[in-house]
Design a protein around this motif. Structure first.
Motif, PDB file in Angstrom:
ATOM      1  N   GLN A  29       0.833  -1.206   0.000  1.00 24.21           N
ATOM      2  CA  GLN A  29       0.000   0.000   0.000  1.00 24.21           C
ATOM      3  C   GLN A  29       0.870   1.260   0.000  1.00 24.21           C
ATOM      4  OE1 GLN A  29      -2.337  -0.877   3.454  1.00 24.21           O
ATOM      5  NE2 GLN A  29      -4.053  -1.663   2.270  1.00 24.21           N
ATOM      6  N   VAL A  30       1.946   1.224   0.816  1.00 23.78           N
ATOM      7  CA  VAL A  30       2.822   2.401   0.862  1.00 23.78           C
ATOM      8  C   VAL A  30       3.559   2.560  -0.475  1.00 23.78           C
ATOM      9  CG1 VAL A  30       4.739   3.517   2.072  1.00 23.78           C
ATOM     10  CG2 VAL A  30       3.043   2.264   3.351  1.00 23.78           C
ATOM     11  N   THR A  31       3.926   1.419  -1.103  1.00 25.16           N
ATOM     12  CA  THR A  31       4.579   1.508  -2.423  1.00 25.16           C
ATOM     13  C   THR A  31       3.642   2.205  -3.403  1.00 25.16           C
ATOM     14  OG1 THR A  31       5.542  -0.639  -1.951  1.00 25.16           O
ATOM     15  CG2 THR A  31       5.789   0.148  -4.179  1.00 25.16           C
ATOM     16  N   ASN A  32       2.359   1.820  -3.355  1.00 29.44           N
ATOM     17  CA  ASN A  32       1.372   2.454  -4.230  1.00 29.44           C
ATOM     18  C   ASN A  32       1.281   3.951  -3.951  1.00 29.44           C
ATOM     19  OD1 ASN A  32       0.572   0.274  -5.735  1.00 29.44           O
ATOM     20  ND2 ASN A  32      -0.908  -0.409  -4.214  1.00 29.44           N
ATOM     21  N   LEU A  33       1.281   4.279  -2.657  1.00 27.23           N
ATOM     22  CA  LEU A  33       1.160   5.691  -2.287  1.00 27.23           C
ATOM     23  C   LEU A  33       2.365   6.493  -2.776  1.00 27.23           C
ATOM     24  CD1 LEU A  33      -0.695   7.596  -0.676  1.00 27.23           C
ATOM     25  CD2 LEU A  33       0.765   7.206   1.291  1.00 27.23           C
ATOM     26  N   PHE A  34       3.573   5.941  -2.515  1.00 20.31           N
ATOM     27  CA  PHE A  34       4.788   6.621  -2.977  1.00 20.31           C
ATOM     28  C   PHE A  34       4.782   6.729  -4.497  1.00 20.31           C
ATOM     29  CE2 PHE A  34       7.223   5.516   1.024  1.00 20.31           C
ATOM     30  CZ  PHE A  34       7.400   6.830   1.387  1.00 20.31           C
ATOM     31  N   SER A  77       6.507   1.344 -12.167  1.00 18.01           N
ATOM     32  CA  SER A  77       6.602   0.529 -10.947  1.00 18.01           C
ATOM     33  C   SER A  77       5.207   0.116 -10.497  1.00 18.01           C
ATOM     34  CB  SER A  77       7.335   1.281  -9.841  1.00 18.01           C
ATOM     35  OG  SER A  77       6.445   2.091  -9.126  1.00 18.01           O
ATOM     36  N   ARG A  78       4.250   1.007 -10.689  1.00 19.69           N
ATOM     37  CA  ARG A  78       2.865   0.687 -10.307  1.00 19.69           C
ATOM     38  C   ARG A  78       2.273  -0.403 -11.211  1.00 19.69           C
ATOM     39  NH1 ARG A  78      -1.857   1.630  -8.238  1.00 19.69           N
ATOM     40  NH2 ARG A  78      -3.601   1.549  -9.669  1.00 19.69           N
ATOM     41  N   ILE A  79       2.567  -0.277 -12.506  1.00 19.71           N
ATOM     42  CA  ILE A  79       2.049  -1.281 -13.446  1.00 19.71           C
ATOM     43  C   ILE A  79       2.623  -2.660 -13.099  1.00 19.71           C
ATOM     44  CG2 ILE A  79       1.965  -1.958 -15.906  1.00 19.71           C
ATOM     45  CD1 ILE A  79       0.478   0.588 -15.506  1.00 19.71           C
ATOM     46  N   ILE A  80       3.943  -2.672 -12.801  1.00 17.08           N
ATOM     47  CA  ILE A  80       4.586  -3.955 -12.461  1.00 17.08           C
ATOM     48  C   ILE A  80       3.907  -4.568 -11.242  1.00 17.08           C
ATOM     49  CG2 ILE A  80       6.730  -4.983 -11.581  1.00 17.08           C
ATOM     50  CD1 ILE A  80       8.209  -2.925 -13.321  1.00 17.08           C
ATOM     51  N   LEU A  81       3.660  -3.706 -10.246  1.00 17.17           N
ATOM     52  CA  LEU A  81       3.030  -4.186  -9.015  1.00 17.17           C
ATOM     53  C   LEU A  81       1.644  -4.757  -9.298  1.00 17.17           C
ATOM     54  CD1 LEU A  81       4.098  -4.167  -6.193  1.00 17.17           C
ATOM     55  CD2 LEU A  81       2.808  -2.100  -5.737  1.00 17.17           C
ATOM     56  N   LYS A  82       0.947  -4.104 -10.227  1.00 10.46           N
ATOM     57  CA  LYS A  82      -0.422  -4.518 -10.526  1.00 10.46           C
ATOM     58  C   LYS A  82      -0.462  -5.861 -11.267  1.00 10.46           C
ATOM     59  CE  LYS A  82      -4.714  -2.798 -12.430  1.00 10.46           C
ATOM     60  NZ  LYS A  82      -5.457  -1.638 -12.858  1.00 10.46           N
ATOM     61  N   VAL A  97      11.394   2.308  -7.957  1.00 12.40           N
ATOM     62  CA  VAL A  97      11.006   3.567  -7.305  1.00 12.40           C
ATOM     63  C   VAL A  97      12.222   4.221  -6.655  1.00 12.40           C
ATOM     64  CG1 VAL A  97       9.676   4.567  -5.402  1.00 12.40           C
ATOM     65  CG2 VAL A  97       8.611   2.904  -6.886  1.00 12.40           C
ATOM     66  N   THR A  98      12.998   3.437  -5.883  1.00 14.03           N
ATOM     67  CA  THR A  98      14.128   4.034  -5.165  1.00 14.03           C
ATOM     68  C   THR A  98      15.232   4.487  -6.127  1.00 14.03           C
ATOM     69  OG1 THR A  98      14.845   1.793  -4.713  1.00 14.03           O
ATOM     70  CG2 THR A  98      13.866   2.944  -2.894  1.00 14.03           C
ATOM     71  N   SER A  99      15.537   3.666  -7.148  1.00 13.54           N
ATOM     72  CA  SER A  99      16.600   4.067  -8.078  1.00 13.54           C
ATOM     73  C   SER A  99      16.196   5.324  -8.841  1.00 13.54           C
ATOM     74  CB  SER A  99      16.901   2.975  -9.108  1.00 13.54           C
ATOM     75  OG  SER A  99      16.966   1.751  -8.489  1.00 13.54           O
ATOM     76  N   ALA A 100      14.941   5.343  -9.327  1.00 14.42           N
ATOM     77  CA  ALA A 100      14.483   6.510 -10.089  1.00 14.42           C
ATOM     78  C   ALA A 100      14.530   7.753  -9.202  1.00 14.42           C
ATOM     79  CB  ALA A 100      13.069   6.280 -10.609  1.00 14.42           C
ATOM     80  N   PHE A 131      12.469   2.596   3.862  1.00 11.90           N
ATOM     81  CA  PHE A 131      11.205   1.874   3.887  1.00 11.90           C
ATOM     82  C   PHE A 131      11.229   0.700   2.904  1.00 11.90           C
ATOM     83  CE2 PHE A 131       7.008   0.833   2.420  1.00 11.90           C
ATOM     84  CZ  PHE A 131       6.340   0.651   3.626  1.00 11.90           C
ATOM     85  N   PHE A 132      11.687   0.972   1.688  1.00  5.63           N
ATOM     86  CA  PHE A 132      11.655  -0.076   0.663  1.00  5.63           C
ATOM     87  C   PHE A 132      12.780  -1.089   0.832  1.00  5.63           C
ATOM     88  CE2 PHE A 132       9.265   3.176  -1.837  1.00  5.63           C
ATOM     89  CZ  PHE A 132       8.087   2.462  -1.834  1.00  5.63           C
ATOM     90  N   GLY A 133      13.959  -0.603   1.206  1.00  6.65           N
ATOM     91  CA  GLY A 133      15.115  -1.505   1.249  1.00  6.65           C
ATOM     92  C   GLY A 133      15.273  -2.198   2.587  1.00  6.65           C
ATOM     93  N   GLY A 134      14.563  -1.727   3.612  1.00 10.19           N
ATOM     94  CA  GLY A 134      14.789  -2.262   4.954  1.00 10.19           C
ATOM     95  C   GLY A 134      16.057  -1.637   5.506  1.00 10.19           C
ATOM     96  N   LEU A 135      16.390  -1.993   6.761  1.00 10.60           N
ATOM     97  CA  LEU A 135      17.490  -1.305   7.433  1.00 10.60           C
ATOM     98  C   LEU A 135      18.841  -1.560   6.742  1.00 10.60           C
ATOM     99  CD1 LEU A 135      17.951   0.528   9.821  1.00 10.60           C
ATOM    100  CD2 LEU A 135      18.425  -1.477  11.189  1.00 10.60           C
ATOM    101  N   LYS A 136      19.145  -2.846   6.493  1.00  9.02           N
ATOM    102  CA  LYS A 136      20.487  -3.169   5.975  1.00  9.02           C
ATOM    103  C   LYS A 136      20.697  -2.627   4.564  1.00  9.02           C
ATOM    104  CE  LYS A 136      21.688  -7.311   8.479  1.00  9.02           C
ATOM    105  NZ  LYS A 136      21.329  -8.710   8.387  1.00  9.02           N
ATOM    106  N   ARG A 137      19.826  -3.046   3.651  1.00  9.44           N
ATOM    107  CA  ARG A 137      20.000  -2.621   2.262  1.00  9.44           C
ATOM    108  C   ARG A 137      19.811  -1.125   2.114  1.00  9.44           C
ATOM    109  NH1 ARG A 137      16.487  -5.601  -1.695  1.00  9.44           N
ATOM    110  NH2 ARG A 137      16.056  -3.572  -2.528  1.00  9.44           N
ATOM    111  N   GLY A 138      18.820  -0.602   2.868  1.00 10.17           N
ATOM    112  CA  GLY A 138      18.538   0.834   2.829  1.00 10.17           C
ATOM    113  C   GLY A 138      19.741   1.643   3.271  1.00 10.17           C
ATOM    114  N   LEU A 139      20.431   1.123   4.312  1.00  7.51           N
ATOM    115  CA  LEU A 139      21.604   1.825   4.843  1.00  7.51           C
ATOM    116  C   LEU A 139      22.714   1.873   3.791  1.00  7.51           C
ATOM    117  CD1 LEU A 139      22.106   3.080   7.594  1.00  7.51           C
ATOM    118  CD2 LEU A 139      23.272   0.998   8.287  1.00  7.51           C
TER     119      LEU A 139
END
Ligand SMILES: Nc1nc2c(ncn2[C@@H]2O[C@H](COP(=O)(O)OP(=O)(O)OP(=O)(O)O)[C@@H](O)[C@H]2O)c(=O)[nH]1
Length: 370
Positions: A29-34, A77-82, A97-100, A131-139
């Motif tokens: 849901q948050v991915t959709n919102l972002f 990214s939304r289309i892929i998710l759908k 989303v994060t790379s773009a 949020f998307f990558g989690g703590l380790k990957r996000g860091l």
């Protein structure tokens, strides 16, 4: 109003499945919102920049084109998710989303955006990436992004920076970005820890709700769930399943003579003896006060009879020392082998009927259906 709220709900739930856990559902849901904020805002800003450029190939024109490209990526990214409702689909979509977003932010820093205000958007990066990558990957992603920002801003002679910022602005931008990032890392760390604790607690409570506190065996609720699960499995594979209902004989007398506490100890000990005498796939539950129900998958009534007699003799030979007296109890057992068409409650009541017959036959015995 109703239509709008339904549209928003449908939009946010795109890509979710009924089988998703609440955590996964929330992430989607948050991915959709972002995604929505991403492509909506970048689209508006992109079109505005293009109009401002009056289609000349000036800075605004390139800014507009870049923003529109980012908008398309966010939309993709939304289309892929759908259409790819899988873990990989979600991962790919989140990475996109994060790379773009990071590339867009770097572009804004390099080019300056509208009147050099572009860098102000980079504070969006830490929450989104974590949020998307989690703590380790996000860091790791955040660290890499911060490093590139520092290289662009603090080494002006490297030819990467086209916009002109004052030295103070550049250093303050880096310090404030690092501070905001650290706060978000700390926040994400606490959030993950609380979430993990909550998950562990909820799992523990779930398990406890299925366990009888006195005997440590499954309680009625836990047993019913297991029975239903096993019943379906057995039906699917046309296997045998036998139920045994067992009751401690004259238990009222035990309570009356030795007290309720001793009665409790006896229930516990008998339950343990039963549990220790079973195979891994078998289950015994405390079905009621001094009543136990056994579920024996892939077992015929003849095989169950052998087991029942073994357990019955074990209990018969068990002695509980109470002060100077030696207390022993016996059990009666009713066995019922299920037929494929049997409903569960019918099978349980047939095992109960056989237990009743064992009681009327003088107790301390096992009865199977003739
Ligand atoms: N100590 C203790 N007693 C219990 C518990 N649950 C049920 N009981 C007692 O178990 C006794 C069962 O008595 P009855 O149903 O008359 O059966 P019984 O005396 O075992 O006689 P039969 O079953 O006919 O052999 C009652 O006195 C209940 O109070 C428990 O958790 N702890």
């Amino acid at each position: 109003m109703f239509i709008v709220s339904r549209f928003i709900r449908n939009y946010l739930n795109t890509g979710t499945k009924a089988s998703n856990s609440p955590a996964v559902r929330q992430q989607i849901q948050v991915t959709n919102l972002f995604g929505f904020i991403g492509y909506f805002i970048t689209f508006i800003l992109g079109v505005t920049a293009l109009f401002r450029s009056q289609w000349d190939h000036n800075d605004d024109f390139y800014l507009g084109v870049t923003l529109l490209i980012a908008s398309v990526l966010f939309f993709t990214s939304r289309i892929i998710l759908k259409y790819f409702q899988s873990k990989n689909g979600y991962k790919f979509s989140a990475n996109l989303v994060t790379s773009a977003l990071m590339l867009l932010m770097l572009y804004l820093i390099v080019m300056g955006g509208v009147k050099n205000t572009g860098p102000l958007w980079i504070y969006i990066v830490p929450p989104v990436v974590l949020f998307f990558g989690g703590l380790k990957r996000g860091l790791v992603q955040l660290g890499a992004f911060a490093l590139v920002v520092i290289i662009i801003l603090e080494f002006p002679n490297n030819g990467l920076l086209f916009a002109e910022y004052s030295a103070e602005f550049r250093s303050r931008l880096i310090y404030s970005f690092l501070t905001v990032s650290m706060l978000f890392v700390f926040y994400e760390y606490s959030r993950q820890r609380s979430f993990k604790t909550l998950q562990e607690l909820s799992k523990k409570f779930e398990q406890q709700a299925r366990i009888d506190s006195l005997s440590g065996l499954q309680n009625r609720r836990g047993m019913l769930e297991k029975l239903e699960y096993e019943h379906h499995r057995i039906l699917r594979h046309s296997k045998n399943m036998t139920l045994m209902m067992c009751d401690i004989d004259h238990f009222k007398q035990v309570n009356d003579q030795y007290g309720h506490d001793v009665g409790d100890i006896v229930i516990k000990q008998v339950g343990q003896m039963f549990a220790n005498g079973l195979r891994k796939q078998d289950t015994v539950a405390r079905w009621g006060g001094e009543e136990f129900l056994f579920m024996l998958p892939e077992t015929t009534q003849q095989q169950a009879f052998v087991l029942a007699e073994k357990l019955r003799k074990k209990v018969e030979n068990y002695e509980q020392k109470v002060d100077s007296a030696h207390l022993s109890v016996t059990v009666s057992i009713g066995i019922y082998q299920m037929h494929p068409q049997d409903k569960l409650d019918h099978a349980i009541s047939r095992a109960d009927t056989n237990l009743y017959r064992a009681k009327t036959h003088g107790r301390n015995c096992t009865v199977v259906t003739d």
